[in-house]
Design a protein around this motif. Sequence first.
Motif, PDB file in Angstrom:
ATOM      1  N   HIS A  78       0.808  -1.230   0.000  1.00 34.88           N
ATOM      2  CA  HIS A  78       0.000   0.000   0.000  1.00 34.88           C
ATOM      3  C   HIS A  78       0.840   1.279   0.000  1.00 34.88           C
ATOM      4  O   HIS A  78       0.282   2.377   0.069  1.00 34.88           O
ATOM      5  CB  HIS A  78      -0.972  -0.016   1.184  1.00 34.88           C
ATOM      6  CG  HIS A  78      -1.942  -1.166   1.102  1.00 34.88           C
ATOM      7  ND1 HIS A  78      -2.868  -1.270   0.090  1.00 34.88           N
ATOM      8  CD2 HIS A  78      -2.089  -2.277   1.864  1.00 34.88           C
ATOM      9  CE1 HIS A  78      -3.562  -2.397   0.242  1.00 34.88           C
ATOM     10  NE2 HIS A  78      -3.105  -3.021   1.298  1.00 34.88           N
ATOM     11  N   CYS A 201      -9.383  -4.360   2.008  1.00 36.04           N
ATOM     12  CA  CYS A 201      -8.524  -3.592   1.095  1.00 36.04           C
ATOM     13  C   CYS A 201      -7.636  -4.449   0.190  1.00 36.04           C
ATOM     14  O   CYS A 201      -7.121  -3.955  -0.815  1.00 36.04           O
ATOM     15  CB  CYS A 201      -7.669  -2.591   1.868  1.00 36.04           C
ATOM     16  SG  CYS A 201      -6.426  -3.352   2.893  1.00 36.04           S
ATOM     17  N   THR A 213      -5.461   4.057   1.623  1.00 33.08           N
ATOM     18  CA  THR A 213      -5.804   4.004   3.044  1.00 33.08           C
ATOM     19  C   THR A 213      -6.024   5.423   3.580  1.00 33.08           C
ATOM     20  O   THR A 213      -5.499   6.396   3.042  1.00 33.08           O
ATOM     21  CB  THR A 213      -4.747   3.237   3.902  1.00 33.08           C
ATOM     22  OG1 THR A 213      -4.515   3.952   5.089  1.00 33.08           O
ATOM     23  CG2 THR A 213      -3.483   2.976   3.176  1.00 33.08           C
TER      24      THR A 213
END
Length: 387
Positions: A78, A201, A213
């Motif tokens: 991420h 996610c 995020t």
Amino acid sequence: MSAYDFINLPDRRDTGSIKWDRYEGRDVLPMWVADMDFRSPPEVESALQKRVAHGVYGYTDPTAEATRAVCQYMQNVHGCDIDEAWLLWTPGLVPALNTAARAFCDKGQEVITTVPIYPPFLTAPRYQDRELVSVELSNENGFYTFDWDALEKSATSNTKVFFLCNPHNPVGRVWAMDELQRVADFCKRHQLVLVSDEIHCDLILNPDQQHHTALQIDPWVKDHGVTLMAPSKTYNLCGLACSFVVIPDDSLRRKFRRSMRGLFNELNCLGYAACAAAYRYGGPWRLELLDVLRENFAEILRFTDESMPLIKVSPLQATYLAWLDIRALKLHHPRTHFERRGVGLNDGTEFGVPGFVRLNFGCPRARLQEALQRIKIAYDDALEDFS
Ligand SMILES: Cc1ncc(COP(=O)(O)O)c(C=O)c1O
């Protein structure tokens, strides 16, 4: 050639499975609660076997291995830097939602959220003697987004927390950066703590999309936000009760920790082992899983298009949960109607909106096809009833 088996799976009956036990002794396919019927990645099984072979299962702090695995995963997958000190571990995200309601809101103050929504978003404020304000998402032909005017009208000086679900269960949206920025602006304007549940996610089906995020939206959110995550949905570890909360701001983290006191024990020692292995080694398995899920969802679209055109399926960007608009069937008790025809679904009323059902397609294709055939019988019967 597939490296993993997503077809031949163990029988889950007699394992205490909530999903399967609901219909024990009945010919009803369980397509409801959000766990998948797939085995977890083999590396997770090996890590658990290794931990079990140790033979001593005493009280366990978060292991350095699990903490490192989370931080590295967040960085690698991420692009998000997390300080180990920001992490708090909880035995689930439902307890984390309840804790957040207690920590950031006093009695009589409000948590705001959008519906439809995963049911504990609606129950957590009530269970904790806080008020709930729910605002409907806007629904354009099955595609959902925020209703900004309605949100603005609903917030009061008594509103203290925003519960966000990203990606969203049950409507399957992966919120885009501009939508998240508007959520952040809304929170800023009303001085709300943003509690962002990101458990889904790593289940993004649309390859053109990316998860953002809450930690990445902007610096204000980082100081006023709480991000909830877990490996449980992606790697099918729900029964291992291992999840975590990321809170960069010291004062928010202290409040959250204070509200946890006396309520949560240390986590299960096996959960940490599974979490570390899933994040470190589960990548190739996850990519194959996403292919299986994409094909399953395509099957749902194909089947409904051809055989049940009055059912509208929301375009799904993430999760293994399809959201079906069945208002045209005019059913008074959808769950019972489908169960009587051999398929167990979640009813939209649980999520705050009647006239919808949620279909969990995290299962082998053949089981999904059988479920769709049964839904078709239920569909025909419903149309016959009111024709
Ligand atoms: C958005 C969301 N949050 C949390 C959970 C479950 O949380 P846990 O099992 O970690 O309590 C789910 C399960 O479906 C979910 O969809």
